[in-house]
Design a protein around this motif. Structure first.
Motif, PDB file in Angstrom:
ATOM      1  N   GLY A  75      10.674 -17.392 -11.066  1.00  0.00           N
ATOM      2  CA  GLY A  75      11.799 -17.251 -10.140  1.00  0.00           C
ATOM      3  C   GLY A  75      11.938 -15.849  -9.554  1.00  0.00           C
ATOM      4  N   TRP A  76      10.805 -15.181  -9.371  1.00  0.00           N
ATOM      5  CA  TRP A  76      10.857 -13.834  -8.812  1.00  0.00           C
ATOM      6  C   TRP A  76      11.104 -13.881  -7.296  1.00  0.00           C
ATOM      7  N   LYS A  77      11.917 -12.936  -6.812  1.00  0.00           N
ATOM      8  CA  LYS A  77      12.197 -12.857  -5.371  1.00  0.00           C
ATOM      9  C   LYS A  77      11.813 -11.462  -4.878  1.00  0.00           C
ATOM     10  N   VAL A  78      11.337 -11.404  -3.620  1.00  0.00           N
ATOM     11  CA  VAL A  78      10.991 -10.117  -3.024  1.00  0.00           C
ATOM     12  C   VAL A  78      12.230  -9.211  -3.047  1.00  0.00           C
ATOM     13  N   GLY A  79      12.044  -7.959  -3.435  1.00  0.00           N
ATOM     14  CA  GLY A  79      13.168  -7.022  -3.506  1.00  0.00           C
ATOM     15  C   GLY A  79      13.613  -6.781  -4.938  1.00  0.00           C
ATOM     16  N   GLN A  80      13.187  -7.644  -5.858  1.00  0.00           N
ATOM     17  CA  GLN A  80      13.610  -7.478  -7.249  1.00  0.00           C
ATOM     18  C   GLN A  80      12.799  -6.381  -7.928  1.00  0.00           C
ATOM     19  N   HIS A  81      13.415  -5.760  -8.909  1.00  0.00           N
ATOM     20  CA  HIS A  81      12.768  -4.767  -9.741  1.00  0.00           C
ATOM     21  C   HIS A  81      12.372  -5.491 -11.022  1.00  0.00           C
ATOM     22  N   ILE A  82      11.095  -5.616 -11.263  1.00  0.00           N
ATOM     23  CA  ILE A  82      10.665  -6.522 -12.333  1.00  0.00           C
ATOM     24  C   ILE A  82      10.039  -5.768 -13.489  1.00  0.00           C
TER      25      ILE A  82
ATOM     26  N   ALA B  89       0.823  -1.210   0.000  1.00  0.00           N
ATOM     27  CA  ALA B  89       0.000   0.000   0.000  1.00  0.00           C
ATOM     28  C   ALA B  89       0.860   1.264   0.000  1.00  0.00           C
ATOM     29  N   ARG B  90       2.005   1.162   0.668  1.00  0.00           N
ATOM     30  CA  ARG B  90       2.839   2.337   0.865  1.00  0.00           C
ATOM     31  C   ARG B  90       3.676   2.673  -0.365  1.00  0.00           C
ATOM     32  N   THR B  91       4.219   1.649  -1.027  1.00  0.00           N
ATOM     33  CA  THR B  91       5.142   1.859  -2.137  1.00  0.00           C
ATOM     34  C   THR B  91       4.377   2.036  -3.438  1.00  0.00           C
ATOM     35  N   ARG B  92       4.508   3.173  -4.053  1.00  0.00           N
ATOM     36  CA  ARG B  92       3.726   3.442  -5.257  1.00  0.00           C
ATOM     37  C   ARG B  92       4.025   2.482  -6.400  1.00  0.00           C
ATOM     38  N   THR B  93       5.296   2.147  -6.585  1.00  0.00           N
ATOM     39  CA  THR B  93       5.660   1.291  -7.712  1.00  0.00           C
ATOM     40  C   THR B  93       5.680  -0.186  -7.305  1.00  0.00           C
ATOM     41  N   ALA B  94       4.971  -0.506  -6.234  1.00  0.00           N
ATOM     42  CA  ALA B  94       5.035  -1.889  -5.732  1.00  0.00           C
ATOM     43  C   ALA B  94       4.214  -2.844  -6.585  1.00  0.00           C
ATOM     44  N   MET B  95       4.623  -4.081  -6.534  1.00  0.00           N
ATOM     45  CA  MET B  95       3.756  -5.141  -7.033  1.00  0.00           C
ATOM     46  C   MET B  95       3.867  -6.310  -6.076  1.00  0.00           C
ATOM     47  N   VAL B  96       2.784  -7.118  -6.009  1.00  0.00           N
ATOM     48  CA  VAL B  96       2.869  -8.387  -5.288  1.00  0.00           C
ATOM     49  C   VAL B  96       2.479  -9.476  -6.281  1.00  0.00           C
ATOM     50  N   ALA B  97       3.070 -10.650  -6.090  1.00  0.00           N
ATOM     51  CA  ALA B  97       2.839 -11.739  -7.042  1.00  0.00           C
ATOM     52  C   ALA B  97       2.298 -12.947  -6.308  1.00  0.00           C
ATOM     53  N   GLY B  98       1.458 -13.704  -7.000  1.00  0.00           N
ATOM     54  CA  GLY B  98       0.979 -14.977  -6.468  1.00  0.00           C
ATOM     55  C   GLY B  98       2.124 -15.978  -6.420  1.00  0.00           C
ATOM     56  N   ARG B  99       1.980 -16.945  -5.514  1.00  0.00           N
ATOM     57  CA  ARG B  99       3.040 -17.928  -5.313  1.00  0.00           C
ATOM     58  C   ARG B  99       3.380 -18.669  -6.613  1.00  0.00           C
TER      59      ARG B  99
END
Ligand SMILES: Nc1ncnc2c1ncn2[C@@H]1O[C@H](COP(=O)(O)OP(=O)(O)OP(=O)(O)O)[C@@H](O)[C@H]1O
Ligand SMILES: [Mg+2]
Lengths: 229, 385
Positions: free
Chosen positions: B144-151, B127-137
Motif C-alpha cells: 500500500g505504498w503511495k508516491v510521496g511517502q517516506h518509507i 535521479a535527482r533526489t538522493r534519498t529517493a526510491m522507486v517501487a515496482g507496481r
C-alpha cells in the motif's frame, strides 16, 4: 438335407498330458447333413466336447479330416481358422460365457466388430438378433442383471448375429431348470426349422435330446448306433 | 459399441483398482512434468542466442562485489550499448519481511531496462533526489505504498555510517512492466546508488553485478568472451552470463539438478511400472475365459494381443495426460506465484518426452500379459485348464 454340412473322416484326437498320451477319439467318422439338428450324448469323458470343438474349429485333430460347410478345417492355420469361425460358426456354452462388462446388446454386437458393417448396421443387426431370441426389452442390461435363461438367450443371439451356417452348443441347458431349458430348446428348434441353421448340441439330458431330429451316442471315443428322435 | 468402447469397458471392470492405478500414473506424470520442466529450465540456460542483456558478476560468487571503475572498460567492449549496475541491499520491511532492494544508477538502469515503464518526470526525480526510491507496481500494491511517502526499510547487511541498520527512503515513483510478462517482475525496489555508496559503512565504489545491454542479440557470445577475458587474472575476475542463466545460478548452487531429477524419476517410474504392470497382469489373469471367448468368436491371436496393449495404453495415456495437464497448471501457478521468476511452463519438449514415455510404458506393462493372452489356447482356457 442331402448335402453334407459336417464331414468328419477317420478322426483321431490325442491329448498330451505331460509325458502321457490320452487318445480321446479313435478314428471317428461322422456325417451331418445341412439343416440337421443333432444331439450328441454320452458319458462324461467320452469325448463329446472334444468332438464338438473339432467341428467348431476351436481345436484340430491329431489325424483325419474335418470338413464343415465345404471347407476343410483340420489343417487350417490358426489365423485363417479364426476368420472362418467368425463367418461360419455360432457357439453356445453351458455357462453362457458372456462378457460381464458389456450389456446384452454389446455382447451380441461383439462378433460384428470383425465385420465391415457400419456402427449403425451393427446395432441394427444386434437388435434383430435380440428380437429373435425374445430379449429386445433387455438390450441395455448387463449379464449380472439377467437370469440364467436370459443370459443363454443373449448367448444364442450372439451366436446368431453373424448369420452362421452352423450352431455348436455344448450342454446349452446344463445349468438351467426344466422349464427354462425347454424354452431354450424350443428356441433352438425354431432356429433349426424356420431359419435353416444346422445344429450340433451336446447334452446329458435325454429330454433335451428329444428336441433334436436325431441323437448320436458317443462312448469311449466311438459312435454307437444312431437313433431317430 | 466400438473397439475403443470395448477397451474402455474392460479397463473399468474393477473400478476401484483402475482408479487407484490411474491416480498413481497421474501422480507420476505430474512429478515427471514438473521435474522435467525444472531440469529443462536449468539445462537450457547455456543458450545465449537471442539474449539482449548480459549479467557480469564476480567469478567466485555474486556475493563478492566488483569495483565501479569497470564501467568504462565494459562500455568499451564492442557490442555493448549501455552498462548499468546493481547492488544487493538486503532490505527488510517492517519487522522481518525481506524485500528485494537494489541500489542502482537511475539513468543507467532506465536505459538498460526499457521494459520498465514510469513517467519520465519520476525517473528524473529518482535521479535527482538522493534519498529517493522507486517501487515496482506489485510490491507497492502489496504494502500500500503511495508516491510521496517516506518509507522505512532496514538492511540486514549494510549499516549506515552511524551504525544504524535502519534506513528510510522517499518514494518518488512506481514503475510497471510494459507487458504481462514484465508486469509480473515488479516485485522489487530500487534506491539511488550515489546515496547508498556514501551513506553506508562498508562498501565504497563497488557493486554486485553489472547489466550489459547489447547492440545486437547475436553479439552475446562474443561479448561474454571479451568481457571475461578482459578481467582474467586480475583481482576481479568476472563471470558473464545471460539474464536467464543468471537467474538460475541461484538454484544451481543446490547441486546437479539434472542428476537429481533423473534419479527421482527413475525411482518413480520403476515403482509405477510395478504398479501398472501388476494391474495389467491381474486384469488379464482374471479373465482368461473371456479372452478365450473372444478367440472363439473369431478374434485372431494378434487382435487379442492388440486389445490388451490398447488397454495398457488407455490406462497410461489417461493417467499420463491428466498428470501432464496438472503439471502445466501447477507450473503456471508457480510461475505466477514467483512473479515470473520461474517460467515453469511445460515446453513442447517435455510434452514430447511425456508422450514417448506413455507409449513405452504401455508396451512395457502391456506386452507380457498381452503375449499371454495371445498364446492362450481356446479349449484349455474355456475348460479352465
Ligand atoms: N486339453 C486336454 N488335455 C488333456 N486331456 C484332455 C483335454 N481335453 C479333454 N481331455 C480329456 O479327454 C477326455 C474327453 O474330454 P471331453 O471334454 O471331450 O469329454 P466330455 O464328453 O465332453 O465330458 P463331459 O460330459 O464331462 O463334458 C477326458 O478324459 C478329458 O480329461
Ligand atoms: Mg464336455
Amino acid at each position: 438335407m442331402s448335402e453334407s454340412m459336417v464331414q468328419v473322416t477317420n478322426v483321431t484326437k490325442i491329448y498330451e498330458r505331460g509325458t502321457q498320451q490320452v487318445e480321446v477319439l479313435h478314428g471317428l467318422t461322422l456325417q451331418i447333413p445341412r439343416g440337421d439338428f443333432v444331439a450328441l450324448m454320452g458319458p462324461s469323458g467320452s469325448g463329446k466336447t472334444t468332438l464338438l470343438n473339432l467341428i467348431g474349429g476351436l481345436d484340430q485333430p491329431t489325424s483325419g479330416e474335418v470338413w464343415v460347410g465345404g471347407s476343410r478345417i483340420d489343417r487350417m492355420p490358426s489365423g485363417q481358422l479364426a476368420a472362418w469361425r467368425a463367418r461360419n460358426v455360432g457357439f453356445v456354452f453351458q455357462f453362457y460365457n458372456l462378457i460381464p462388462v458389456l450389456t446384452a446388446e454389446g455382447n451380441v454386437e461383439l462378433p460384428l466388430l470383425l465385420t465391415k458393417l457400419s456402427a449403425a448396421q451393427r446395432r441394427k443387426n444386434a437388435a434383430v438378433a435380440l428380437q429373435v431370441v425374445g430379449l429386445a426389452d433387455r438390450a441395455g442390461h448387463k449379464p449380472s442383471e439377467l437370469s440364467g435363461g436370459q443370459e443363454q438367450r443373449v448367448a444364442i443371439a450372439r451366436a446368431l448375429v453373424s448369420d452362421p451356417q452352423i450352431l455348436v452348443c455344448d450342454e446349452p441347458t446344463g445349468d438351467l431348470d426344466r422349464k427354462t431349458a425347454d424354452d431354450i430348446l424350443g428356441l433352438l428348434q425354431v432356429l433349426n426349422r424356420d431359419h435353416g441353421k444346422t445344429i450340433v448340441m451336446v447334452t446329458h439330458d435325454p429330454k433335451a435330446a428329444e428336441f433334436a431330429r436325431r441323437t448320436l451316442h458317443l462312448e469311449k471315443g466311438q459312435l454307437l448306433e444312431q437313433s431317430a428322435a | 459399441m466400438t473397439k475403443t468402447g470395448f477397451v474402455i469397458a474392460n479397463l473399468f471392470r474393477k473400478r476401484t483398482r483402475t482408479i487407484l492405478t490411474l491416480l498413481s500414473v497421474t501422480m507420476a506424470f505430474l512429478l515427471f512434468g514438473l521435474l522435467q520442466s525444472v531440469n529443462y529450465l536449468f539445462s537450457a540456460g547455456a543458450d545465449a542466442l537471442g539474449a539482449t542483456r548480459l549479467m557480469t558478476q564476480a567469478r567466485v560468487s555474486f556475493t563478492q562485489s566488483l569495483p565501479l571503475s569497470m564501467v568504462p572498460k565494459l562500455e568499451s567492449v564492442p557490442g555493448v550499448a549501455r552498462v548499468a549496475y546493481s547492488q544487493w541491499f538486503g532490505g527488510i520491511w517492517q519487522d522481518n519481511t525481506p524485500v528485494f532492494v537494489f541500489s542502482v544508477d537511475p539513468a543507467r538502469y532506465h536505459d538498460v531496462y526499457p521494459e520498465y515503464v514510469m513517467p519520465e518526470a519520476q525517473w528524473r526525480e529518482f535521479a535527482r533526489t538522493r534519498t529517493a526510491m522507486v517501487a515496482g507496481r506489485q510490491i507497492a500494491d502489496k504494502y500500500g505504498w503511495k508516491v510521496g511517502q517516506h518509507i522505512p526499510i532496514s538492511s540486514n547487511i549494510y549499516p549506515q555510517k552511524n551504525g544504524s541498520k535502519a534506513w528510510a527512503f522517499d518514494l518518488v515513483g512506481i514503475f510497471d512492466g510494459k507487458d504481462e510478462d514484465w508486469k509480473k517482475r515488479t516485485n522489487q525496489v530500487l534506491i539511488n546508488h550515489d546515496y547508498f555508496d556514501e551513506a553506508n559503512q562498508f562498501v565504497k565504489g563497488r557493486t554486485n553485478f553489472y547489466i550489459l545491454r547489447l547492440t545486437d542479440a547475436d553479439k552475446a557470445q562474443s561479448v561474454i568472451r571479451t568481457v571475461d577475458a578482459m578481467f582474467e587474472n586480475s583481482l576481479d575476475e568476472t563471470k558473464t552470463q545471460t539474464e536467464k542463466e543468471f537467474n538460475l545460478s541461484f538454484v544451481k548452487q543446490l547441486g546437479d539438478i539434472g542428476l537429481i531429477v533423473r534419479w527421482i524419476l527413475f525411482a518413480v517410474f520403476f515403482t509405477l511400472l510395478l504398479v501398472v504392470g501388476n494391474t495389467m497382469a491381474q486384469s488379464v489373469r482374471e479373465r482368461i475365459p473371456e479372452l478365450a471367448v473372444l478367440k472363439t468368436l473369431g478374434f485372431s491371436d494378434g487382435a487379442v494381443l492388440g486389445f490388451v496393449i490398447a488397454e495398457a495404453f488407455a490406462l497410461c495415456a489417461l493417467g499420463g495426460l491428466v498428470g501432464l495437464v496438472l503439471a502445466s497448471l501447477a507450473g503456471a501457478a508457480l510461475e505466477k506465484g514467483t512473479g515470473g521468476q520461474f517460467a515453469l511452463h511445460l515446453s513442447g519438449w517435455v510434452w514430447l518426452l511425456g508422450l514417448i514415455t506413455i507409449v513405452l510404458m504401455s508396451l512395457a506393462v502391456g506386452l507380457l500379459p498381452g503375449l499371454r493372452a495371445q498364446r492362450l489356447r481356446i479349449v484349455d482356457a474355456l475348460a479352465g485348464r
